[in-house]
Design an enzyme around this catalytic site. Structure first.
Site, PDB file in Angstrom:
ATOM      1  N   ASP A 209      54.370  21.734   0.595  1.00  0.00           N
ATOM      2  CA  ASP A 209      54.704  21.605   2.097  1.00  0.00           C
ATOM      3  C   ASP A 209      55.614  20.302   1.824  1.00  0.00           C
ATOM      4  OD1 ASP A 209      54.261  22.051   5.150  1.00  0.00           O
ATOM      5  OD2 ASP A 209      53.945  19.956   5.028  1.00  0.00           O
TER       6      ASP A 209
ATOM      7  N   LYS B 257      44.943  23.868   5.639  1.00  0.00           N
ATOM      8  CA  LYS B 257      46.052  22.768   5.141  1.00  0.00           C
ATOM      9  C   LYS B 257      45.241  21.763   4.537  1.00  0.00           C
ATOM     10  CE  LYS B 257      50.432  22.365   5.888  1.00  0.00           C
ATOM     11  NZ  LYS B 257      51.512  23.276   5.823  1.00  0.00           N
TER      12      LYS B 257
HETATM   13  P1  NDP Z   1      60.678  18.752   2.175  1.00  0.00           P
HETATM   14  O1  NDP Z   1      59.681  17.636   1.701  1.00  0.00           O
HETATM   15  O2  NDP Z   1      61.105  19.672   0.923  1.00  0.00           O
HETATM   16  O3  NDP Z   1      61.761  18.192   2.868  1.00  0.00           O
HETATM   17  C1  NDP Z   1      61.402  17.788   4.170  1.00  0.00           C
HETATM   18  C2  NDP Z   1      62.405  17.140   4.957  1.00  0.00           C
HETATM   19  O4  NDP Z   1      62.310  16.424   6.050  1.00  0.00           O
HETATM   20  C3  NDP Z   1      63.304  15.889   3.978  1.00  0.00           C
HETATM   21  O5  NDP Z   1      64.797  15.831   4.338  1.00  0.00           O
HETATM   22  C4  NDP Z   1      62.621  14.767   4.567  1.00  0.00           C
HETATM   23  O6  NDP Z   1      63.540  13.447   4.401  1.00  0.00           O
HETATM   24  C5  NDP Z   1      62.582  14.973   5.936  1.00  0.00           C
HETATM   25  N1  NDP Z   1      61.546  14.443   6.754  1.00  0.00           N
HETATM   26  C6  NDP Z   1      60.133  14.270   6.604  1.00  0.00           C
HETATM   27  N2  NDP Z   1      59.578  13.429   7.234  1.00  0.00           N
HETATM   28  C7  NDP Z   1      60.464  13.329   8.290  1.00  0.00           C
HETATM   29  C8  NDP Z   1      60.280  12.244   8.895  1.00  0.00           C
HETATM   30  N3  NDP Z   1      59.334  11.526   9.584  1.00  0.00           N
HETATM   31  N4  NDP Z   1      61.408  12.025  10.012  1.00  0.00           N
HETATM   32  C9  NDP Z   1      62.929  12.408   9.652  1.00  0.00           C
HETATM   33  N5  NDP Z   1      62.892  13.144   8.554  1.00  0.00           N
HETATM   34  C10 NDP Z   1      61.650  13.444   7.800  1.00  0.00           C
HETATM   35  O7  NDP Z   1      59.631  19.798   3.194  1.00  0.00           O
HETATM   36  P2  NDP Z   1      59.898  21.313   3.409  1.00  0.00           P
HETATM   37  O8  NDP Z   1      61.176  21.318   3.636  1.00  0.00           O
HETATM   38  O9  NDP Z   1      58.767  21.946   2.757  1.00  0.00           O
HETATM   39  O10 NDP Z   1      58.899  21.008   4.934  1.00  0.00           O
HETATM   40  C11 NDP Z   1      59.704  20.795   6.286  1.00  0.00           C
HETATM   41  C12 NDP Z   1      59.015  21.367   7.238  1.00  0.00           C
HETATM   42  O11 NDP Z   1      58.817  22.656   7.280  1.00  0.00           O
HETATM   43  C13 NDP Z   1      57.827  20.567   7.652  1.00  0.00           C
HETATM   44  O12 NDP Z   1      57.220  20.759   8.917  1.00  0.00           O
HETATM   45  C14 NDP Z   1      56.597  21.958   6.831  1.00  0.00           C
HETATM   46  O13 NDP Z   1      55.160  21.698   7.396  1.00  0.00           O
HETATM   47  C15 NDP Z   1      57.355  23.041   7.193  1.00  0.00           C
HETATM   48  N6  NDP Z   1      57.226  24.328   6.673  1.00  0.00           N
HETATM   49  C16 NDP Z   1      57.366  24.283   5.161  1.00  0.00           C
HETATM   50  C17 NDP Z   1      57.082  25.524   4.689  1.00  0.00           C
HETATM   51  C18 NDP Z   1      57.547  25.476   3.224  1.00  0.00           C
HETATM   52  O14 NDP Z   1      57.545  26.551   2.572  1.00  0.00           O
HETATM   53  N7  NDP Z   1      58.098  24.423   2.286  1.00  0.00           N
HETATM   54  C19 NDP Z   1      56.538  26.437   5.055  1.00  0.00           C
HETATM   55  C20 NDP Z   1      56.364  26.589   6.408  1.00  0.00           C
HETATM   56  C21 NDP Z   1      56.559  25.383   7.180  1.00  0.00           C
HETATM   57  P3  NDP Z   1      63.106  12.400   3.487  1.00  0.00           P
HETATM   58  O15 NDP Z   1      63.776  12.938   2.093  1.00  0.00           O
HETATM   59  O16 NDP Z   1      63.842  11.256   3.779  1.00  0.00           O
HETATM   60  O17 NDP Z   1      61.917  12.353   3.250  1.00  0.00           O
END
Ligand code: NDP
Length: 447
Positions: A169, A129
């Site tokens: 991510d 990571k």
């Molecule tokens: P994105 O950046 O596309 O989206 C993240 C979302 O979560 C946004 O809506 C963001 O809000 C919100 N968010 C992020 N941090 C916080 C916080 N501290 N408090 C509240 N809301 C928060 O990320 P992903 O969708 O890619 O990833 C989301 C999760 O899924 C993570 O845990 C990631 O590790 C996991 N994941 C992702 C994969 C992938 O293929 N993308 C694969 C496996 C796991 P805002 O827009 O306000 O920042």
């Protein structure tokens, strides 16, 4: 039983001492060790070779300065990282996160989890990571490009198509992957599959964008089917509105469920009528193209916006898809009191240990992230295969492969997690992920 919990406490105490202050990392290791220590109790080959101790130590950690210039000509400094955790069963593989909350502890927890997750997919991928404490929010495209180029200038010497293959991510989507791939290509004069999640024009795979969210709901559906139930007609509370949340919502809708909420870091929207395809298309444009706030949804549709997290909304199922520790023990109690019967984790480690315990004590279906969100990295693995062979598979083939991989993950967890006629999916995922990596480590001797 006392001996087992003693050895768990002793083991965790050692992890805490060697990694002071890294609370997220301690939490991730505890959650795994609580399943593995009882499992290896009567298996001296793992104990004598200190396999669990070795698995909690990354192969290597790279930390570096990332300097870039903002649009006003100011010099900015961020910290970049790559944690190469374990390459026993394949090249390091895991996402890159750009978020101000990124620390070594966060990336170590993610890299540790990734090792088990990648093993569960059945594909030859090790765990890693990386990321930086850079916040893409509010930055211009040019600033993001300059940051990504500077980040890759250092990272390039540590990665490679057979060494370490990063992906996206939080904060790293198609735009950032494009800038980083372009810089890697320029530095090395090689066009190879060194990153996944690439654009379709330059070696990306169909359905990679959708894979994590879809896979999370396939896992939910597989658990429900196993228990004689289904997603159809059920209400689902989802957090997040990024890549994972969006496609989880789409799959719930396709399977006949109703999505009531989505969120971002400012709060959540609650739409009692359900978020349909048209509304979802609006959210994709709002969050991924216009980079706006989820609250704007409530101005456009008949929905409420609230600060905080969505777990107080009554639902049949919860799918956390935002970030780590976003669902506390108190949130879990509220969900259970409101009749929630299943949880599938799209985000990594979204539920605090006390929340997991509450779900398990209540006997509801609970799929931990390392199993539930493995669909994303699985399709990344398929992207690597396509890049190596210089071919592109058709969408239907990939859809079938994703569904099959998620079914295999479910069945593997069900086998290792079977307990008194029920399934402990956490235990099943931990043990199933552990065995393959541990056996490879045994084969290598002391390295
Ligand atoms: P994105 O950046 O596309 O989206 C993240 C979302 O979560 C946004 O809506 C963001 O809000 C919100 N968010 C992020 N941090 C916080 C916080 N501290 N408090 C509240 N809301 C928060 O990320 P992903 O969708 O890619 O990833 C989301 C999760 O899924 C993570 O845990 C990631 O590790 C996991 N994941 C992702 C994969 C992938 O293929 N993308 C694969 C496996 C796991 P805002 O827009 O306000 O920042």
């Amino acid at each position: 039983m006392a001996a087992r919990s003693d050895s768990l406490e002793r083991y965790i105490e050692g992890v805490r001492k060697r990694n002071p202050g890294e609370t997220e990392f301690h939490q991730a290791v505890y959650e795994v060790a609580a399943s593995i220590i009882p499992y290896i109790q009567d298996k001296p080959r793992y104990q004598n070779m200190q396999i669990l101790e070795r698995m909690a130590e990354p192969d290597r950690v790279v930390m570096f300065r990332v300097c870039w210039e903002d649009d006003k000509g100011n010099i900015r400094v961020n910290r970049g990282y790559r944690v190469q955790f374990n390459n026993s069963i394949g090249p390091y593989k895991g996402g890159i996160r750009f978020h101000p909350s990124v620390t070594l502890s966060v990336l170590k927890f993610l890299g540790f989890e990734q090792t088990f997750k990648n093993s569960l997919t059945g594909l030859p991928m090790g765990g890693g990571k990386g990321g930086a404490d850079f916040n893409p929010k509010g930055k211009s495209d040019s600033e993001v490009m300059r940051f990504c180029q500077s980040f890759m200038t250092e990272l390039a010497r540590h990665i490679g198509e057979n060494t370490d293959v990063p992906a996206g991510d939080i904060g790293v989507g198609a735009r950032e992957i494009g800038y980083m791939f372009g810089q890697y290509k320029r530095l090395t004069n090689e066009f190879v599959g060194v990153l996944t999640g690439k654009g379709l024009e330059f070696g990306g795979s169909l359905i990679r964008t959708e894979a994590t969210g879809y896979g999370t709901i396939y896992m939910l559906d597989n658990m429900l089917t196993h228990a004689g139930n289904s997603v159809e007609g059920k209400s689902v509370v989802i957090s997040g509105s990024g890549n994972v949340a969006t496609y989880a919502a789409q799959k719930v809708k396709q399977l006949g469920g109703k999505v009531l909420t989505m969120s971002d870091s400012s709060g959540f929207i609650h739409d009692p009528a359900g978020i349909d395809e048209e509304k979802l298309a609006y959210i994709i444009d709002l969050k991924q193209v216009r980079r706006g706030r989820i609250s704007e949804y409530a101005d456009k549709y008949d929905a409420e916006f609230h600060e905080g997290r969505p777990w107080g909304v009554t639902c049949d199922m919860a799918v956390p898809c935002a970030t780590q520790n976003e669902l506390t023990g108190d949130d879990a109690a509220v969900l259970l009191a409101n009749g929630c019967m299943a949880v599938s984790e799209g985000a990594n480690m979204p539920t605090e240990l006390s929340g997991i315990k509450a779900f398990q004590d209540a006997g509801i279906l609970y799929a931990p992230s390392k199993a539930a969100n493995a669909g994303g990295v699985a399709v990344s693995g398929l992207e690597m295969s396509q890049n190596s062979a210089r071919i592109s598979w058709k969408e239907e083939e990939l859809q079938t492969l994703l569904r099959d991989i998620m079914k295999d993950i479910h069945d593997n967890c069900a086998e290792y997690g079977a307990e008194n006629g029920k399934v402990d999916y956490l235990k099943g995922a931990n043990i199933a992920g552990f065995v393959k990596v541990a056996d490879a480590m045994l084969a290598y001797g002391v390295v």
